[in-house]
Design a protein around this motif. Structure first.
Motif, short mmCIF file in Angstrom:
data_model
loop_
_atom_site.label_atom_id
_atom_site.label_comp_id
_atom_site.label_asym_id
_atom_site.label_seq_id
_atom_site.Cartn_x
_atom_site.Cartn_y
_atom_site.Cartn_z
N UNK A 57 -29.15 78.01 -8.70
CA UNK A 57 -28.39 79.03 -7.98
C UNK A 57 -28.04 80.11 -8.99
N UNK A 58 -28.30 81.35 -8.63
CA UNK A 58 -28.05 82.43 -9.58
C UNK A 58 -27.58 83.68 -8.86
N UNK A 59 -27.11 84.63 -9.62
CA UNK A 59 -26.64 85.88 -9.03
C UNK A 59 -26.04 86.81 -10.06
N UNK A 60 -25.59 87.97 -9.59
CA UNK A 60 -24.98 88.98 -10.46
C UNK A 60 -23.75 89.55 -9.76
N UNK A 61 -22.63 89.48 -10.46
CA UNK A 61 -21.37 90.06 -9.98
C UNK A 61 -21.11 91.31 -10.79
N UNK A 62 -21.43 92.45 -10.20
CA UNK A 62 -21.25 93.72 -10.90
C UNK A 62 -19.77 94.01 -11.13
N UNK A 63 -18.94 93.65 -10.16
CA UNK A 63 -17.50 93.88 -10.29
C UNK A 63 -16.91 93.06 -11.44
N UNK A 64 -17.33 91.81 -11.55
CA UNK A 64 -16.81 90.94 -12.59
C UNK A 64 -17.63 90.96 -13.87
N UNK A 65 -18.77 91.68 -13.85
CA UNK A 65 -19.66 91.79 -15.01
C UNK A 65 -20.15 90.40 -15.44
N UNK A 66 -20.63 89.62 -14.45
CA UNK A 66 -21.08 88.25 -14.72
C UNK A 66 -22.49 88.06 -14.17
N UNK A 67 -23.38 87.59 -15.03
CA UNK A 67 -24.77 87.32 -14.67
C UNK A 67 -25.11 85.92 -15.15
N UNK A 68 -25.79 85.14 -14.31
CA UNK A 68 -26.16 83.81 -14.77
C UNK A 68 -26.84 82.96 -13.73
N UNK A 69 -27.01 81.67 -14.10
CA UNK A 69 -27.68 80.72 -13.23
C UNK A 69 -27.07 79.33 -13.45
N UNK A 70 -26.91 78.58 -12.36
CA UNK A 70 -26.53 77.17 -12.47
C UNK A 70 -27.76 76.33 -12.16
N UNK A 71 -28.05 75.42 -13.06
CA UNK A 71 -29.18 74.51 -12.89
C UNK A 71 -28.63 73.11 -12.72
N UNK A 72 -29.08 72.43 -11.67
CA UNK A 72 -28.60 71.06 -11.48
C UNK A 72 -28.88 70.56 -10.09
N UNK A 73 -28.24 69.44 -9.75
CA UNK A 73 -28.49 68.87 -8.43
C UNK A 73 -27.71 67.60 -8.21
N UNK A 295 -18.77 76.14 4.17
CA UNK A 295 -18.85 76.33 2.73
C UNK A 295 -20.17 75.81 2.17
N UNK A 296 -21.13 76.70 2.03
CA UNK A 296 -22.47 76.29 1.59
C UNK A 296 -22.57 76.17 0.08
N UNK A 297 -21.67 76.83 -0.63
CA UNK A 297 -21.70 76.81 -2.08
C UNK A 297 -22.68 77.83 -2.63
N UNK A 298 -22.18 78.97 -3.09
CA UNK A 298 -23.05 80.03 -3.61
C UNK A 298 -22.99 80.07 -5.13
N UNK A 299 -24.08 80.51 -5.73
CA UNK A 299 -24.15 80.57 -7.17
C UNK A 299 -23.07 81.41 -7.81
N UNK A 300 -22.64 82.46 -7.13
CA UNK A 300 -21.62 83.33 -7.70
C UNK A 300 -20.29 82.61 -7.90
N UNK A 301 -20.00 81.60 -7.07
CA UNK A 301 -18.80 80.79 -7.30
C UNK A 301 -18.88 80.10 -8.66
N UNK A 302 -20.02 79.51 -8.95
CA UNK A 302 -20.21 78.80 -10.21
C UNK A 302 -20.11 79.76 -11.40
#
Length: 324
Positions: A57-73, A295-302
């Motif tokens: 799960x990955x994404x970019x939060x321009x407002x929070x200046x956060x970029x990344x990915x969560x790897x797992x399962x 609540x599906x759980x989005x990457x931006x939460x992580x």
């Protein structure tokens, strides 16, 4: 040479509390609705080994200046090994350069951000006079859910059901710690008593039927995050005002997938919780309305909670460092 900060599981637990997670998740939901943050397509596959599900799960939060990915399962046999079934790591990158900036343990943060998500939904959608909390599921994440929910309303009692009743004492212990009455009940009785219901299971069949849920109830359905999973009767979504973290995930891999597939609701009937946070949607209409948060759980939460973990760990001198 690039310096990478390392924040392990133990440090995440030391520095990130419920309030930190709630604020981070609330802010990222609001940013998503404003169009200032977006999740990238989810990759989630069955490995064909150890009955595990694995993905990114990955994404970019321009407002929070956060970029990344969560790897797992999810490794269902881990509990027998003394390990958490959910296993994950968050990788954060500098949005300006693309360089890796931090490695963050994701197991505790996954639990605390999932609990924060349902807590946000309770804060914005549950009746103010809600007094009985219903818990469906008693696995690892259930205690996080209970603790986070208890802060949002003046609950007096917890009613709970789990397919494996021998697991319920862990919830009973937390309820006692919080000063709440606890009762193990049937699913039907849970629906009859609860003002707020949290489902946090890995079920592939409805555990709650639509006609068991009384008017005025708020549900936070937190377990369905994969195609085929299901925790509640799809007809319940047709009776409810439905909200979610992200509509695209809700209707494809979330609880809404079945109601949409059966033509009971449309994607347009599902509202991002960020619209309520930002004041663009009133949320609950009448006290008698049933509200449901998918609540599906989005990457931006992580990414949001991982970023907070890095900030707090750095401030306290607890983050490790490695050169790449």
């Amino acid at each position: 040479m690039n310096e990478v900060l390392i924040v392990g599981e133990d440090i995440c637990q030391q520095v990130v509390g419920q309030a930190d997670a709630f604020a981070a998740v609330e802010a990222v939901f609001a940013a998503m609705h404003r169009g200032e943050a977006r999740n990238f397509p989810v990759v989630r596959e069955a490995l064909g080994h150890a009955e595990a599900l694995y993905g990114f799960k990955s994404g970019f939060d321009r407002a929070g200046h956060v970029l990344g990915v969560k790897s797992g399962g999810y490794w269902p046999g881990n509990i027998e090994r003394g390990l958490t079934n959910h296993q994950s790591t968050v990788f954060l990158f500098d949005p300006d350069t693309g360089q890796l900036s931090a490695l963050v343990g994701g197991n505790y943060l996954t639990a605390v951000r999932t609990a924060a998500s349902s807590a946000v939904s309770i804060a914005y959608l549950a009746r103010k006079d809600a007094r009985v909390l219903g818990m469906v599921g008693a696995g690892h994440q259930s205690t996080f859910q209970l603790r986070a929910a208890a802060v949002q309303r003046a609950f007096e009692k917890v009613v709970a059901w789990n397919p494996h009743p021998e697991m319920l004492p862990r919830l009973a212990a937390v309820a006692e710690e919080l000063g709440l009455e606890f009762e193990a009940v049937s699913p039907q009785e849970l629906g009859a008593q609860a003002d707020v219901i949290i489902t946090i299971t890995s079920a592939f069949e409805p555990l709650l039927q639509a006609d068991w849920i009384r008017p005025g109830t708020h549900l936070a359905c937190m377990g369905t995050d994969t195609k085929g999973k299901m925790e509640v009767d799809p007809a319940l979504l047709a009776k409810a005002t439905v909200f979610t973290d992200e509509v695209a995930q809700s209707v494809t891999i979330g609880e809404a997938q079945h109601a949409v597939a059966q033509g009971l609701i449309r994607a347009d009937d599902v509202t991002p919780i960020g619209a309520v946070i930002n004041g663009n949607h009133p949320g609950r209409g009448k006290d008698a309305d049933i509200t449901l948060f998918d609540g599906t759980g989005v990457g931006l939460q992580d990414l949001a909670v991982a970023s907070v973990a890095v900030q707090l760990a750095s401030q306290r001198g607890l983050a490790g460092r490695a050169a790449l």
